[in-house]
Design an enzyme around this catalytic site. Structure first.
Site, PDB file in Angstrom:
ATOM      1  CB  SER A 104      -0.852   0.012   1.272  1.00 46.89           C
ATOM      2  OG  SER A 104      -1.469   1.273   1.451  1.00 46.89           O
TER       3      SER A 104
ATOM      4  CE1 TYR B  55      -4.072  -1.974   5.495  1.00 42.87           C
ATOM      5  CE2 TYR B  55      -3.051   0.120   4.942  1.00 42.87           C
ATOM      6  CZ  TYR B  55      -3.734  -1.019   4.555  1.00 42.87           C
ATOM      7  OH  TYR B  55      -4.052  -1.205   3.230  1.00 42.87           O
TER       8      TYR B  55
ATOM      9  CE  LYS C 176      -1.566  -3.671   3.421  1.00 37.63           C
ATOM     10  NZ  LYS C 176      -1.842  -4.913   2.681  1.00 37.63           N
TER      11      LYS C 176
HETATM   12  N1  LIG Z   1      -9.021  -0.334  -0.294  1.00 39.53           N
HETATM   13  C1  LIG Z   1      -7.933   0.416  -0.239  1.00 39.53           C
HETATM   14  O1  LIG Z   1      -8.008   1.654  -0.214  1.00 39.53           O
HETATM   15  C2  LIG Z   1      -6.574  -0.241  -0.232  1.00 39.53           C
HETATM   16  C3  LIG Z   1      -5.453   0.555  -0.518  1.00 39.53           C
HETATM   17  C4  LIG Z   1      -4.180  -0.040  -0.517  1.00 39.53           C
HETATM   18  C5  LIG Z   1      -4.052  -1.385  -0.234  1.00 39.53           C
HETATM   19  N2  LIG Z   1      -5.164  -2.121   0.048  1.00 39.53           N
HETATM   20  C6  LIG Z   1      -4.960  -3.527   0.369  1.00 39.53           C
HETATM   21  O2  LIG Z   1      -5.646  -4.320  -0.589  1.00 39.53           O
HETATM   22  C7  LIG Z   1      -6.003  -5.568  -0.008  1.00 39.53           C
HETATM   23  C8  LIG Z   1      -7.471  -5.839  -0.273  1.00 39.53           C
HETATM   24  O3  LIG Z   1      -8.202  -4.803   0.346  1.00 39.53           O
HETATM   25  P1  LIG Z   1      -9.707  -4.431  -0.037  1.00 39.53           P
HETATM   26  O4  LIG Z   1      -9.788  -2.954  -0.076  1.00 39.53           O
HETATM   27  O5  LIG Z   1     -10.167  -5.234  -1.185  1.00 39.53           O
HETATM   28  O6  LIG Z   1     -10.383  -4.889   1.331  1.00 39.53           O
HETATM   29  P2  LIG Z   1     -11.643  -5.811   1.639  1.00 39.53           P
HETATM   30  O7  LIG Z   1     -11.865  -5.684   3.090  1.00 39.53           O
HETATM   31  O8  LIG Z   1     -12.746  -5.494   0.699  1.00 39.53           O
HETATM   32  O9  LIG Z   1     -11.082  -7.269   1.272  1.00 39.53           O
HETATM   33  C9  LIG Z   1     -10.134  -7.920   2.038  1.00 39.53           C
HETATM   34  C10 LIG Z   1     -10.293  -9.400   1.881  1.00 39.53           C
HETATM   35  O10 LIG Z   1      -9.310 -10.070   2.680  1.00 39.53           O
HETATM   36  C11 LIG Z   1      -9.956 -11.140   3.355  1.00 39.53           C
HETATM   37  N3  LIG Z   1      -9.224 -11.526   4.562  1.00 39.53           N
HETATM   38  C12 LIG Z   1      -8.998 -10.795   5.671  1.00 39.53           C
HETATM   39  N4  LIG Z   1      -8.323 -11.520   6.585  1.00 39.53           N
HETATM   40  C13 LIG Z   1      -8.109 -12.741   6.016  1.00 39.53           C
HETATM   41  C14 LIG Z   1      -7.468 -13.937   6.447  1.00 39.53           C
HETATM   42  N5  LIG Z   1      -6.934 -14.054   7.672  1.00 39.53           N
HETATM   43  N6  LIG Z   1      -7.422 -14.990   5.594  1.00 39.53           N
HETATM   44  C15 LIG Z   1      -7.974 -14.904   4.372  1.00 39.53           C
HETATM   45  N7  LIG Z   1      -8.622 -13.820   3.915  1.00 39.53           N
HETATM   46  C16 LIG Z   1      -8.683 -12.752   4.733  1.00 39.53           C
HETATM   47  C17 LIG Z   1     -11.342 -10.600   3.662  1.00 39.53           C
HETATM   48  O11 LIG Z   1     -12.241 -11.630   3.996  1.00 39.53           O
HETATM   49  C18 LIG Z   1     -11.660  -9.905   2.349  1.00 39.53           C
HETATM   50  O12 LIG Z   1     -12.156 -10.841   1.398  1.00 39.53           O
HETATM   51  C19 LIG Z   1      -5.628  -5.476   1.474  1.00 39.53           C
HETATM   52  O13 LIG Z   1      -4.384  -6.104   1.692  1.00 39.53           O
HETATM   53  C20 LIG Z   1      -5.516  -3.972   1.699  1.00 39.53           C
HETATM   54  O14 LIG Z   1      -4.652  -3.667   2.752  1.00 39.53           O
HETATM   55  C21 LIG Z   1      -6.414  -1.581   0.057  1.00 39.53           C
END
Ligand SMILES: NC(=O)c1ccc[n+]([C@@H]2O[C@H](COP(=O)([O-])OP(=O)(O)OC[C@H]3O[C@@H](n4cnc5c(N)ncnc54)[C@H](O)[C@@H]3O)[C@@H](O)[C@H]2O)c1
Length: 257
Positions: free
Chosen positions: A146, A161, A165
């Site tokens: 991220s 967090y 990252k």
């Molecule tokens: N949304 C943002 O703004 C953003 C920005 C940068 C990075 N990210 C990263 O992208 C990734 C996906 O995020 P998102 O926005 O789609 O979030 P989200 O919450 O929609 O999806 C996250 C997914 O991870 C799964 N998960 C969580 N813990 C788990 C575990 N122990 N085992 C298996 N699955 C697990 C959840 O069930 C969910 O399906 C994350 O790593 C997040 O940190 C998100």
């Protein structure tokens, strides 16, 4: 045809962790459209993702897996190897976040985030990397980092967090060099804010927070999850044969301000 040669994933098997919703769901469909058979792993089912893949004319299935548990990861990978016989791509995407000041957050809060985002990605990468190396597969591991691994988000506090990252970025570089001569490439991707449940669900993100974020985004908007597919597709594909240890930032310019 030339694009197919560079970026096509025909005959490849790709795992997407946390692919039941959000970025993982959208990227899973993108990888399937590029020709990969996609295995969606998450804790609580991914019927909708499988449906979307099939609707797009692709192939995919769900395997239950909690990335924080070595036992769960080993069981899931054994099932995938039995069903698909190989693993070419891992999109190590599962992650969680909380917004709490350091004195409000408990050590258990800290551990849950580090266990999922950093140790979880390590457990998956380690287990998948072993399979790729043992089978002589020139695989690609793409770890979800991220921009928070480089910048500190404001105004919400999320030390665990951000630290997780930053750890993912350097873990990726470390594995990239350790495995550089095996054919397995390891890179990370660092998005800015992406419109998914993690960043727009009002149960998690208060409207005031959203209002505070918007003026900080140079393009005046969050990324759509679809806008991450090309960078991930590049890292997954033969086109990235000489790309390892890189972190691709897709943040609409946020981190250069
Ligand atoms: N949304 C943002 O703004 C953003 C920005 C940068 C990075 N990210 C990263 O992208 C990734 C996906 O995020 P998102 O926005 O789609 O979030 P989200 O919450 O929609 O999806 C996250 C997914 O991870 C799964 N998960 C969580 N813990 C788990 C575990 N122990 N085992 C298996 N699955 C697990 C959840 O069930 C969910 O399906 C994350 O790593 C997040 O940190 C998100």
């Amino acid at each position: 045809m030339y694009l197919e040669e560079l970026f096509g994933l025909g005959g490849k098997v790709a795992i997407v962790t946390g692919g039941g919703q959000g970025i993982g769901q959208v990227v899973a469909v993108g990888l399937a459209k590029a020709g990969a058979e996609v295995v969606i792993t998450c804790r609580h089912g991914a019927d909708e993702t499988v449906r979307l893949i099939e609707e797009a004319g692709g192939k995919g299935y769900y395997v239950q897996c909690d990335v924080t548990s070595e036992e769960s990861v080993d069981k899931a990978l054994a099932e995938i190897m039995e069903k698909s016989g190989r693993i070419d791509v891992l999109f190590n995407n599962a992650g969680i976040c909380y917004h709490k000041g350091t004195f409000e957050a408990s050590i258990d809060d800290w551990k849950e985030v580090i266990d999922t985002n950093l140790t979880g990605e390590y457990i998956m990468a380690r287990a998948v990397g072993k399979i790729m190396i043992d089978k002589g597969i020139a695989g690609s591991i793409i770890n979800m980092a991220s921009m928070s691994g480089t910048i500190v988000n404001i105004p919400q506090w999320q030390a665990a967090y951000n630290a997780s990252k930053a750890g993912v970025i350097h873990l990726s570089k470390s594995l990239a060099i350790e495995w550089a001569q095996t054919g397995v490439r390891v890179n990370s991707i660092s998005p800015g804010y992406v419109a998914t449940p993690m960043s727009i669900d009002p149960n998690f993100v208060e409207p005031e927070l959203m209002a505070a974020w918007m003026p900080l985004m140079p393009m005046g908007r969050m990324a759509k999850p679809e806008e991450l597919i090309p960078a991930i597709l590049y890292l997954a594909s033969p086109a990235a044969g000489y790309t390892t240890g890189s972190d691709i930032i897709v943040d609409g310019g946020y981190s250069v301000q």
